[in-house]
Design a protein around this motif. Structure first.
Motif, short mmCIF file in Angstrom:
data_model
loop_
_atom_site.label_atom_id
_atom_site.label_comp_id
_atom_site.label_asym_id
_atom_site.label_seq_id
_atom_site.Cartn_x
_atom_site.Cartn_y
_atom_site.Cartn_z
N LEU A 105 0.83 -1.21 0.00
CA LEU A 105 0.00 0.00 0.00
C LEU A 105 0.86 1.26 0.00
N ASP A 106 1.92 1.25 0.81
CA ASP A 106 2.82 2.42 0.88
C ASP A 106 3.42 2.73 -0.49
N ARG A 107 3.76 1.67 -1.21
CA ARG A 107 4.41 1.85 -2.52
C ARG A 107 3.40 2.02 -3.65
N GLY A 108 2.11 1.82 -3.34
CA GLY A 108 1.10 1.91 -4.38
C GLY A 108 1.21 0.80 -5.40
N ARG A 109 1.75 -0.33 -4.97
CA ARG A 109 1.95 -1.47 -5.88
C ARG A 109 1.11 -2.65 -5.40
N ILE A 110 -0.15 -2.63 -5.79
CA ILE A 110 -1.08 -3.67 -5.39
C ILE A 110 -1.18 -4.70 -6.51
N ALA B 97 -8.71 -0.50 2.96
CA ALA B 97 -7.60 0.41 2.64
C ALA B 97 -7.68 0.90 1.20
N LEU B 98 -8.15 0.05 0.29
CA LEU B 98 -8.22 0.42 -1.12
C LEU B 98 -9.41 1.31 -1.43
N ASN B 99 -10.39 1.35 -0.55
CA ASN B 99 -11.61 2.10 -0.83
C ASN B 99 -11.93 3.20 0.17
N CYS B 100 -11.26 3.20 1.31
CA CYS B 100 -11.53 4.20 2.36
C CYS B 100 -11.13 5.60 1.88
N PRO B 101 -12.02 6.58 1.96
CA PRO B 101 -11.67 7.94 1.53
C PRO B 101 -10.64 8.60 2.45
N GLU B 102 -10.47 8.05 3.66
CA GLU B 102 -9.52 8.61 4.63
C GLU B 102 -8.23 7.81 4.72
N PRO C 8 -1.78 5.12 4.23
CA PRO C 8 -2.71 4.34 3.41
C PRO C 8 -3.57 3.35 4.20
N ALA C 9 -3.36 3.26 5.53
CA ALA C 9 -4.20 2.35 6.32
C ALA C 9 -5.63 2.88 6.36
#
Length: 200
Positions: A20-25, A49-54, A57-58
């Motif tokens: 998530l930190d690297r944006g490499r899912i 984590a992938l959909n939470c607006p807040e 990246p957690a």
């Protein structure tokens, strides 16, 4: 559910947080390990984590999106489980047709495949075709306690995230805290659970 709530699975949490930190899912993950050790909770946390607006990246764990994902009510997060003794080809075909549409609300569609090793041969081959040409908005998370039962070609297209039996001391403390068991009873139950909160 923030990743911090996933106790006893530091390696899995570290792997997911780093991605998530690297944006490499990856487009597909294989969460492999014993039943009852947090695989499904981790999958839901990743979906949050992938959909939470807040997300930072957690996931925040408290917004409407996170709550609905945790409760199984979000339209972009679906759980596929065995219908009877197996996951059938019709279930995978329906998933495949739906997966190519854009998310209704979130940034990503997330599909949790519970007990993925129970896919029939036809279902597994159909799912393999999905992995070979993955939909751009979809993420597949396969949950299994028997990774060796999956097709090697499916295994090779998923990023492995290993899960391990929970430590006896962690289970003992959790049994005392959450179920109010006396220390001696908690020690016995934890020892018999084989590292699984589900079996405890």
């Amino acid at each position: 559910m923030p990743f911090a709530d996933l106790v006893g699975q530091d390696l899995a949490v570290s792997c997911l947080e780093r991605s998530l930190d690297r944006g490499r899912i990856a487009h597909a993950y294989l969460f492999a390990g014993p039943d009852g050790v947090g695989k499904e909770k981790a999958a839901l946390a990743l979906a949050q984590a992938l959909n939470c607006p807040e997300a930072s990246p957690a996931p925040c764990g408290s917004c409407s999106t996170c709550r609905r994902i945790g409760e199984g009510l979000h339209p972009d997060v679906r759980r596929v489980a065995p219908a009877g003794n197996s996951i059938k080809i019709d279930q995978i075909r329906a998933l495949g047709q739906e997966a190519y549409y854009r998310p209704l609300e979130g940034r990503r569609k997330v599909y949790l495949i519970a007990e993925a090793h129970k896919m029939t041969e036809e279902a597994a081959n159909s799912f393999l075709r999905l992995l070979e040409e993955p939909p751009p908005y979809a993420l597949f998370i396969l949950l299994t306690s028997q990774p060796d039962s999956l097709l090697p070609t499916i295994l090779s297209r998923c990023q492995l995230v290993p899960f391990f039996p929970l430590p006896l001391s962690l289970l003992r403390d959790k049994l005392e805290r959450e179920l109010g068991l006396a220390r001696e009873r908690a020690v016995l139950v934890a020892a018999l659970a084989g590292g699984s909160w589900e079996r405890a």
